[in-house]
Motif scaffolding. Sequence first.
Motif, PDB file in Angstrom:
ATOM      1  N   VAL A  48       1.126   1.402   7.243  1.00  0.00           N
ATOM      2  CA  VAL A  48       1.377   2.120   5.995  1.00  0.00           C
ATOM      3  C   VAL A  48       2.314   1.269   5.151  1.00  0.00           C
ATOM      4  CG1 VAL A  48       1.982   4.338   4.983  1.00  0.00           C
ATOM      5  CG2 VAL A  48       1.328   4.229   7.391  1.00  0.00           C
ATOM      6  N   LEU A  49       1.996   1.115   3.882  1.00  0.00           N
ATOM      7  CA  LEU A  49       2.746   0.220   3.007  1.00  0.00           C
ATOM      8  C   LEU A  49       2.975   0.861   1.642  1.00  0.00           C
ATOM      9  CD1 LEU A  49       0.615  -3.028   3.621  1.00  0.00           C
ATOM     10  CD2 LEU A  49       2.742  -2.414   4.799  1.00  0.00           C
ATOM     11  N   GLN A  50       3.969   0.377   0.932  1.00  0.00           N
ATOM     12  CA  GLN A  50       4.178   0.574  -0.499  1.00  0.00           C
ATOM     13  C   GLN A  50       4.155   2.034  -0.958  1.00  0.00           C
ATOM     14  OE1 GLN A  50       1.661  -2.185  -2.682  1.00  0.00           O
ATOM     15  NE2 GLN A  50       1.931  -3.756  -1.122  1.00  0.00           N
ATOM     16  N   PRO A  51       5.028   2.887  -0.412  1.00  0.00           N
ATOM     17  CA  PRO A  51       5.101   4.258  -0.919  1.00  0.00           C
ATOM     18  C   PRO A  51       5.661   4.298  -2.337  1.00  0.00           C
ATOM     19  CG  PRO A  51       6.919   3.824   0.590  1.00  0.00           C
ATOM     20  CD  PRO A  51       6.018   2.623   0.648  1.00  0.00           C
ATOM     21  N   CYS A  52       5.186   5.261  -3.109  1.00  0.00           N
ATOM     22  CA  CYS A  52       5.638   5.392  -4.496  1.00  0.00           C
ATOM     23  C   CYS A  52       5.370   6.825  -4.960  1.00  0.00           C
ATOM     24  CB  CYS A  52       4.899   4.389  -5.383  1.00  0.00           C
ATOM     25  SG  CYS A  52       5.463   4.373  -7.101  1.00  0.00           S
TER      26      CYS A  52
END
Length: 202
Positions: free
Chosen positions: A155-159
């Motif tokens: 899981v990557l790059q939450p925003c």
Amino acid sequence: GADGAMFYTNFADQRLYLIKSEGEEPICLTPSSAYEEDRRYRFADCVLDTPRNRIICVREDHSDPKPSEVKNSICALSLDASGSMEVLVEGHDFYAAPKLSPDGTQLAYLSWCHPSMPWDSTELTVAQLGSDGMVKSQETICGDVAAQGDDAVSVLQPCWSPSGVLHFIADLSGWWNLYTWDSGSIQNLYPKDAEFAGAAPG
């Protein structure tokens, strides 16, 4: 930052600084009165929490300099230049990408544990923050730091969107696709056999 202010970490001493406006002298937010040794703490991935007069960031604690003893956490650091810090989240080997929701009540972040790399196996968590800014509860949204092999999810790059919907990249399908989390459910916004991100966690 707020009103054009800029925050940065100085490589030489690894302390955090604030420049309020162009031409002003930097203010050290982690002065020697808080801790004497330069490079004892290292900071990254800062996010401004204006209502609570603080920044939230990833902190490496090098109090014990042996690489195996370095402790990572997500901490809150006061903007009053006292160097006052409070640990919000700890327990995993690595943290990245703390993201505060628009209303300031939720903090999303990534974590993972050795020997995994962030493109192998990470975990996305959302913490509920109380009125005092401390973590009240936490919920794992996607991934599991303990998972290995075919069970692992990157899981990557939450925003957060302006309306408070959490977006993130995950390879649940075997491809890094774009997902949302809202009202307790995960949705793939555009299922496709294609990568929508690189390997950078934040």
